[in-house]
Design a protein around this motif. Sequence first.
Motif, mmCIF file in Angstrom:
data_model
loop_
_atom_site.group_PDB
_atom_site.id
_atom_site.type_symbol
_atom_site.label_atom_id
_atom_site.label_comp_id
_atom_site.label_asym_id
_atom_site.label_seq_id
_atom_site.Cartn_x
_atom_site.Cartn_y
_atom_site.Cartn_z
ATOM 1 N N SER A 92 0.844 -1.200 0.000
ATOM 2 C CA SER A 92 0.000 0.000 0.000
ATOM 3 C C SER A 92 0.881 1.253 0.000
ATOM 4 O O SER A 92 1.947 1.262 0.617
ATOM 5 C CB SER A 92 -0.876 -0.054 1.260
ATOM 6 N N THR A 93 0.428 2.301 -0.689
ATOM 7 C CA THR A 93 1.189 3.557 -0.699
ATOM 8 C C THR A 93 0.282 4.707 -0.256
ATOM 9 O O THR A 93 -0.145 5.534 -1.080
ATOM 10 C CB THR A 93 1.748 3.844 -2.118
ATOM 11 N N PRO A 94 -0.029 4.774 1.044
ATOM 12 C CA PRO A 94 -0.909 5.845 1.534
ATOM 13 C C PRO A 94 -0.251 7.212 1.375
ATOM 14 O O PRO A 94 0.984 7.320 1.300
ATOM 15 C CB PRO A 94 -1.094 5.511 3.023
ATOM 16 N N ASP A 95 -1.070 8.268 1.352
ATOM 17 C CA ASP A 95 -0.488 9.610 1.203
ATOM 18 C C ASP A 95 -0.122 10.218 2.559
ATOM 19 O O ASP A 95 0.423 11.319 2.616
ATOM 20 C CB ASP A 95 -1.440 10.531 0.417
ATOM 21 N N ARG A 96 -0.462 9.535 3.659
ATOM 22 C CA ARG A 96 -0.033 10.024 4.980
ATOM 23 C C ARG A 96 0.037 8.841 5.952
ATOM 24 O O ARG A 96 -0.324 7.718 5.605
ATOM 25 C CB ARG A 96 -0.983 11.095 5.502
ATOM 26 N N PHE A 97 0.533 9.156 7.168
ATOM 27 C CA PHE A 97 0.683 8.088 8.162
ATOM 28 C C PHE A 97 -0.661 7.462 8.509
ATOM 29 O O PHE A 97 -1.699 8.137 8.515
ATOM 30 C CB PHE A 97 1.332 8.624 9.447
ATOM 31 N N THR A 98 -0.621 6.177 8.818
ATOM 32 C CA THR A 98 -1.835 5.412 9.145
ATOM 33 C C THR A 98 -1.840 5.087 10.646
ATOM 34 O O THR A 98 -0.811 5.237 11.322
ATOM 35 C CB THR A 98 -1.837 4.096 8.350
ATOM 36 N N PRO A 99 -2.984 4.620 11.179
ATOM 37 C CA PRO A 99 -3.005 4.241 12.603
ATOM 38 C C PRO A 99 -1.969 3.178 12.977
ATOM 39 O O PRO A 99 -1.485 3.146 14.101
ATOM 40 C CB PRO A 99 -4.430 3.703 12.783
ATOM 41 N N PHE A 100 -1.620 2.287 12.024
ATOM 42 C CA PHE A 100 -0.595 1.273 12.312
ATOM 43 C C PHE A 100 0.818 1.878 12.279
ATOM 44 O O PHE A 100 1.677 1.533 13.066
ATOM 45 C CB PHE A 100 -0.658 0.128 11.281
#
Length: 811
Positions: A771-779
């Motif tokens: 996955s390449t999210p555009d910002r930090f995730t809860p994990f």
Amino acid sequence: MKNEIAEVWFFNQGWEAHAFQKACWQQIAAGHSGILNAPTGYGKTFAIWFGVLDSYYRQQETLDKKPKKSLHTLWITPLRALSKEIHKATSQVSLDLDLDYEIELRTGDTSTSARQKQRKNPPQALITTPESVHLILASKGGQDYFKNLEFIVVDEWHELLGSKRGVLIELAISRLKSINPKLKIWGISATIGNLAEAKEILLGPGNQGVMVKADIQKKLEIQTVFPDNLEKFPWAGHLGIRLLDKVVDVINQYQTTLIFTNTRSQAEIWYQQIITAYPEFSGLLAIHHGSLSDEVRMWVEEALHEGKLKAVVCTSSLDLGVDFRPVDCVVQVGSPKGIARFLQRAGRSGHRPDATSIIYYVPTNSLEIIEGDSLKYAVKEKLVESRIPFVRSFDVLIQYLMTLAVGDGFQADDILQEVAQTHCFESITQEEFDQCMALLIHGGNSLQAYDDFHRLELIDGLYKVTSRKLAMRHRLSIGAIVSDLMMRVKFLSGKYLGSIEESFISKLNVGDVFWFSGRQLELVQIIANDAIVKPSTKKKGVVPSWMGGRFAISPDLGEAIRHSFRNIHKKSGISPEIKFLRPLFQEQEKLSALPKEDELLVEYIKSKYGYHLFLYPFEGKLVHEGMAQVLAYRLSLLKPATFSIATNEYGIELLSETDYELDKTALQQLFDPAGLHKDINSGINVMEMAKRRFRDIAGIAGLVFQGFPGKQMKSKHLQANAGLFFSVFAEYDPNNLLLREAYDEVFDFQLEEGRMKMAFDRIAGHKIIFSTPDRFTPFSFPIFAESFRERYSNEDWQSRLEKLKMQLLDG
């Protein structure tokens, strides 16, 4: 066959013996050795003790005249506090029934005059520690002292098994069995995954032995303490103290509560915060951990016994055996890291048969809430860790040979045969034994020029130590407990408060304030091994960090946590923990993806700090640290780069300035189990780790003298001396056994190579979700917070992190 002594005593107490107690008495009466597995608080001690008494008095009846008193039973425990507890319980039996069976204590606290008296006029039973048994063997006539010994009882054997102190016991038993082949050996153990192996190791080869298991299902109630609001972007430690009021509500519901923390620094924080927020607990709340003075700890234990305390904040120092009946509730702050440890702590409450053990689990961050679900699953499925025994611990063997030589001397061939009967040394070769002997006789291949290493002499066929100086130094060094060098903390008046690791004190300047023993202290000066302090009223203080704080999650708890993550996809039939965390998981799924049990989630995120590669193997912090370095090394082979590494219990962050072209194929190659050992050696500074490990090995083997009591050597001198030996061996004696042992221990215990290999094998069969999210995730946010914390000062990082979190929430 009836045990009349037990029947009379139990009848007088108004008690009914449990089936497992009667089974033990029968097995002991039949002359068997064995292991007893029973929960705490149900009379394990009496299950063995009345068997021992019965055997003793039956023998007395068959004799024409009363023999000269000699040692009949040796009861070995891992803790002095536990020794005192058993001494108290067993002496009460002799007193109640007016028996002439004497029981005495011999620990590090026993005075020299009391020890001498015990030697001349032995009691029938001696309750002692592994180190004290070796000290007796290191004295003249020590072996004679044990010639009429009939029983050895090893208490809390599961606790000793996975340590070098367990090896000390294996070696002592191998000698005592030769002195008295009819010796009966009993172990008392909590439930562990390899109970049958634990029995075989204790009893030795050829001894069938019996296993007596208590058929008692202790009722256990686990309750997770939830915060009022769920933090979707958590970081380690953000939650713990915020739940203080809820923990105090729990304390107020019960007579006495033990609050377990994983580290001494955490214990100091909790004690300080409760007293500050609730001054009414003054005098009713105490703190207990391994670095406090014996005097302080004994006072706390006494006050607990007498029901004078409302709560005690403690560490694993109160995990074992000591029985506090008033305790009816336990609180666990943060992940317990292991199922067995959690069960052991839970068992400290409800110390009466049929009482329910109640334990409250207090997470220290939002993601840790899921472990409440994992722990319930582990308990239901009876998952419990194995204790991995040490093998080929040549440092302990060299110390033991020296012990025998300082005592009555020994014949090399006889001792080799005995030692080869132990589990630890069953694979020893003649050549390896000769190497150990050579090190003691003339310093081996590389230390022959130094007189200090000409330790043994052959006199009338026996190897002995003739130098009184060497003998004294050896007796002071007996033992296999190693830790960072400790410094004593004292007031200007000279009052001793406890001890603290030198690595912590060495970072402080005079005038700095730190919390210790529930007090705020200012460092006044350092004199030799003493940190002189005075009370302080300054508001800001540093909390000591102890090296013992770096626990690893156990493989079994890791499995339970991965199982919990399988349930996060369910819509119904889920636990309160997973229900509470649902908004966090929904946020994670929205921003990235939510992995299933047989999937590995990998996130690649670009931020102003660089390129962040996040991976979530759920193997625990220590395994992740090694894995991260291997992955960084493998990435740098694709494209040279410098990485910042951060890890937590659930995942790994590799941060660099370099952008990598990543896809599922590249990621699968990263986790290829092939060539793992080679890559660990290339990617991790194993030599530096082995050098530090070697310091402990050199100390146990007697190459480096740790100093006299009260005048311990500074750790930098120890490290320098050990470092010198390490370099000499590495250059001139690369096959040296102790050098090899240092590397083996690094791979087995520090890098946990076996677990790392299992993790790589497991992941090789998993589907990779990239996955390449555009910002930090809860994990990813909690792992990022770990590295962020290192970069900024204490207040700075919290406010900056809070700001960053708000941006994520707004986004």
